[in-house]
Design an enzyme around this catalytic site. Structure first.
Site, short mmCIF file in Angstrom:
data_model
loop_
_atom_site.label_atom_id
_atom_site.label_comp_id
_atom_site.label_asym_id
_atom_site.label_seq_id
_atom_site.Cartn_x
_atom_site.Cartn_y
_atom_site.Cartn_z
N SER A 260 0.84 -1.20 0.00
CA SER A 260 0.00 0.00 0.00
C SER A 260 0.87 1.24 0.00
CB SER A 260 -0.90 0.01 1.24
OG SER A 260 -1.78 -1.08 1.20
N ALA A 261 1.88 1.29 0.86
CA ALA A 261 2.71 2.49 0.97
C ALA A 261 3.86 2.47 -0.04
CB ALA A 261 3.24 2.61 2.39
N GLU B 96 10.18 -6.24 -4.50
CA GLU B 96 9.00 -6.91 -3.94
C GLU B 96 9.29 -8.42 -3.84
OE1 GLU B 96 6.04 -6.36 -2.48
OE2 GLU B 96 5.87 -8.53 -2.46
N ALA B 97 9.06 -8.96 -2.65
CA ALA B 97 9.35 -10.37 -2.44
C ALA B 97 8.42 -11.28 -3.24
CB ALA B 97 9.24 -10.70 -0.95
N HIS C 199 -5.29 -5.75 10.77
CA HIS C 199 -4.79 -4.38 10.77
C HIS C 199 -3.59 -4.20 11.70
CE1 HIS C 199 -9.24 -3.26 9.79
NE2 HIS C 199 -8.57 -3.58 8.71
C1 LIG Z 1 -6.91 -10.06 4.40
C2 LIG Z 1 -6.80 -8.58 4.66
C3 LIG Z 1 -7.96 -7.81 4.65
C4 LIG Z 1 -7.87 -6.44 4.90
N1 LIG Z 1 -8.98 -5.66 4.73
C5 LIG Z 1 -8.84 -4.30 4.73
C6 LIG Z 1 -9.92 -3.48 4.31
O1 LIG Z 1 -10.98 -3.94 3.90
N2 LIG Z 1 -9.72 -2.13 4.34
C7 LIG Z 1 -8.55 -1.57 4.77
O2 LIG Z 1 -8.44 -0.34 4.81
N3 LIG Z 1 -7.52 -2.35 5.17
C8 LIG Z 1 -7.63 -3.69 5.12
N4 LIG Z 1 -6.56 -4.47 5.44
C9 LIG Z 1 -5.34 -3.83 5.94
C10 LIG Z 1 -4.56 -3.05 4.88
O3 LIG Z 1 -4.62 -3.69 3.63
C11 LIG Z 1 -3.10 -2.89 5.37
O4 LIG Z 1 -3.10 -2.17 6.59
C12 LIG Z 1 -2.22 -2.14 4.39
O5 LIG Z 1 -2.28 -2.73 3.12
C13 LIG Z 1 -0.78 -2.15 4.92
O6 LIG Z 1 0.05 -1.47 4.02
P1 LIG Z 1 1.62 -1.53 4.18
O7 LIG Z 1 2.17 -0.71 3.08
O8 LIG Z 1 1.97 -1.20 5.57
O9 LIG Z 1 2.03 -3.07 3.98
P2 LIG Z 1 1.70 -4.08 2.81
O10 LIG Z 1 0.63 -3.54 1.90
O11 LIG Z 1 1.44 -5.40 3.45
O12 LIG Z 1 3.03 -4.12 1.94
C14 LIG Z 1 4.24 -4.71 2.32
C15 LIG Z 1 4.90 -5.24 1.07
O13 LIG Z 1 6.26 -5.53 1.34
C16 LIG Z 1 6.59 -6.78 0.77
N5 LIG Z 1 7.72 -7.31 1.54
C17 LIG Z 1 7.70 -7.67 2.84
N6 LIG Z 1 8.92 -8.08 3.23
C18 LIG Z 1 9.72 -7.96 2.16
C19 LIG Z 1 11.10 -8.23 1.94
N7 LIG Z 1 11.88 -8.67 2.92
N8 LIG Z 1 11.61 -7.99 0.70
C20 LIG Z 1 10.83 -7.51 -0.30
N9 LIG Z 1 9.51 -7.26 -0.15
C21 LIG Z 1 8.96 -7.47 1.08
C22 LIG Z 1 5.32 -7.58 0.91
O14 LIG Z 1 5.31 -8.71 0.09
C23 LIG Z 1 4.27 -6.54 0.57
O15 LIG Z 1 4.05 -6.46 -0.82
C24 LIG Z 1 -6.61 -5.85 5.22
C25 LIG Z 1 -5.45 -6.63 5.23
C26 LIG Z 1 -5.53 -7.98 4.94
C27 LIG Z 1 -4.27 -8.80 4.92
#
Ligand SMILES: Cc1cc2nc3c(=O)[nH]c(=O)nc-3n(C[C@H](O)[C@H](O)[C@H](O)COP(=O)(O)OP(=O)(O)OC[C@H]3O[C@@H](n4cnc5c(N)ncnc54)[C@H](O)[C@@H]3O)c2cc1C
Length: 531
Positions: free
Chosen positions: A13-14, A34-35, A470
């Site tokens: 997401s971020a 991306e892993a 979350h």
């Molecule tokens: C099943 C589910 C349902 C949800 N439902 C909702 C909803 O309806 N509405 C809502 O607002 N939120 C929802 N959420 C929560 C929301 O999607 C997350 O809070 C948000 O996407 C988090 O964003 P982020 O950027 O922190 O991490 P993420 O989007 O998880 O991104 C992290 C990325 O880093 C990659 N990564 C991790 N480690 C490594 C590494 N060592 N090397 C390379 N790449 C790596 C991962 O593969 C991933 O692509 C849900 C989450 C899930 C899992």
């Protein structure tokens, strides 16, 4: 060794947002690692989240450690593992949170994070298609957000029932006020999931100054003294290194960002030393302050025929739904995880809601490939406090980057969370049994008519509750002893290293966390570009 200006770890997401905004300036050479894979077919169709919840092809499939307040159960911790990250497998609900969430972050000393300061980023991210106040809503950002009308009779009945217990209809809970019941706004457009991969990466894949590597597991940050100079990663087991002339931005999410810091020797000194990891920088807050929503799912039988997807989404009904989706991009296959939600106050005297209820117009049960639609017709309503005070932690248990970290939630360790969870269940009951639901012929299945005292309800919560996925806060922003990044998201004590994802949230926002995570990506990129 490859050379870039910026390396972004994690395209979720971020991270996808950060890579997009940084590479908009053709002078910046950006590497996005991306892993997971580039995509998954189920990620494009909204209902595909049901198929991805337990699918290792696009999900890290973590689980928590057993705890007393989960009755010893290990809770599933799904996390997206593909371009778009969790935005590519989530339930698609679009919820910003309350102005006070961000004002609280600013009040904690995080300059630049008040609601007034983050609102321009919330507006910049979205193209909102619903009616709303343009002081709060954006109309031309990359992320398409829609707001379905409450057309099905069950939603109209719920809105009336909520009104009967004093909860008003508020169609734009992402506008001036959050309070009330509404159809969920969704990251869905024309029947398709709007992940950050789709909205922030697809349009810019051809930028010559942006390299996106999938299947690239970042295993450690490369440090030169107290400066981060690059990353070590592997593709199909083959080791690689990349060098960042300016900065590395870690956007690996709330589970993997603290994991990567610890693997790189940044974290609690004794813990790292005990795993044989050389300590590069002691930072006691890494992996602490884990927060999530612990939510029981109340279950209701619906006697009226043809109302729920248990009646309309099985057998021939499913064929009809598939046709409806193919022709109009609507129906079960285009459904947001919980199509209706209510932001509610647990008691009088509060100046903002503190509970969230979400309704799913069917009953499901575990199946071999994820949840499947039950035979019995009914509804599910989850109910939980929005800003829980219980805090847990995530820490590595090995120096092996492939070994999952241990996730301890400590749910209900703060007594107020238990009190508010029971209250949320009681409000779900009040709405489901209000006169306006009479025509639906509602019967309570769970917690069940026999569970009435607070202790009985709490006992049931411990048996059944799971998270709403979350997790946040494990590399929290701040200036106290447990803070990991400062208000500009720079890791304390290390140069040229920022974290930009849900892990930097000092507290949980009031609701779902995808929109705030995208906002964090937008704001992080802005701070990086401003120097
Ligand atoms: C099943 C589910 C349902 C949800 N439902 C909702 C909803 O309806 N509405 C809502 O607002 N939120 C929802 N959420 C929560 C929301 O999607 C997350 O809070 C948000 O996407 C988090 O964003 P982020 O950027 O922190 O991490 P993420 O989007 O998880 O991104 C992290 C990325 O880093 C990659 N990564 C991790 N480690 C490594 C590494 N060592 N090397 C390379 N790449 C790596 C991962 O593969 C991933 O692509 C849900 C989450 C899930 C899992």
């Amino acid at each position: 060794m490859m050379q870039y200006d910026y390396i972004v770890v994690g395209a979720g997401s971020a991270g996808a947002v950060v890579a997009n905004r940084l590479s908009a300036d053709a002078r910046n050479r950006v590497l996005l690692l991306e892993a997971g894979p580039a995509s998954h077919p189920w990620s494009r169709i909204p209902i595909g989240y049901a198929r991805l919840l337990t699918n290792p092809a696009a999900n890290w499939l973590y689980s928590s450690e057993p705890e007393a307040n989960t009755n010893g159960r290990k809770l599933p911790v799904p996390r997206g593992r593909l371009l778009g990250g969790s935005s590519a497998i989530n339930g698609l609900a679009f919820v910003r949170g309350q102005a006070r969430d961000f004002d609280t972050w600013a009040q904690m000393g995080n300059q630049g994070w008040s609601y007034d300061s983050v609102l321009p980023f919330f507006k910049r991210m979205e193209s909102y298609a619903g009616a709303g106040d343009d002081r709060f809503r954006g109309r031309d950002g990359p992320l398409r957000v829609t707001n379905p009308e409450p057309r099905d009779p069950i939603y109209a009945a719920l809105i009336r029932a909520a009104g009967e217990v004093g909860i008003a209809h508020n169609p734009d809970y992402n506008g001036a006020r959050q309070d009330g019941i509404a159809m969920s706004q969704a990251t869905i457009a024309a029947g398709r999931r709007m992940s950050t991969a789709r909205c922030y990466l697809d349009p810019i894949r051809r930028r010559p100054n942006l390299r996106i590597e999938t299947g690239a597991l970042t295993e450690a940050l490369v440090l030169d003294g107290k400066r981060c100079t690059g990353v070590r990663y592997s593709v199909n087991g083959a080791p690689r290194e990349a060098y960042a002339a300016r900065e590395v931005i870690v956007s690996a999410g709330s589970i993997n960002s603290p994991q990567l810091l610890e693997l790189s020797g940044i974290g609690q000194q004794e813990r790292l030393a005990s795993l044989g990891i050389g300590v590069r920088h002691g930072l006691p807050g890494v992996g602490e302050n884990l927060r999530d929503h612990y939510a029981p799912r109340t279950r209701w039988a619906i006697g009226a025929r043809g109302i729920t997807y248990n009646d309309r989404g099985r057998g021939f009904g499913l064929v009809q739904q598939a046709l409806r989706y193919a022709l109009f991009g609507q129906g079960l296959l285009a459904m947001v995880g919980a199509p209706m939600r209510a932001f509610v106050r647990s008691r009088g005297g509060l100046d903002a809601p503190d509970l969230l209820l979400g309704w799913v117009p069917m009953l499901t049960e575990p199946g071999p490939r994820g949840p499947k639609i039950s035979r019995q017709s009914g509804m599910t309503c989850y109910a939980h406090p929005m800003r829980p005070e219980s805090k847990g932690h995530i820490h590595i248990v090995s120096a092996d980057p492939r070994r999952p970290p241990a996730i301890n939630y400590n749910f209900l360790s703060s007594p107020i969370d238990a009190t508010l969870t029971v209250r949320a269940v009681r409000i779900a009951r009040a709405i489901m049994t209000a006169p306006a639901m009479g025509k639906m012929q509602v019967t309570e299945i769970a917690p069940g008519a026999g569970r009435n005292t607070d202790d009985e309800i709490l006992d049931w919560v411990r048996q059944v509750a799971e998270t709403t996925y979350h997790p946040v806060g494990t590399c929290k922003m701040g200036s106290d002893a447990l803070a990991v990044v400062d208000a500009r998201l720079r890791v304390h004590g290390i140069d040229a290293l920022r974290i930009a994802d849900a892990s930097i949230m000092p507290t949980l926002t009031s609701g779902n966390t995808n929109a705030p995570a995208i906002m964090i990506g937008e704001k992080a990129a802005d701070m990086v570009l401003r120097g």
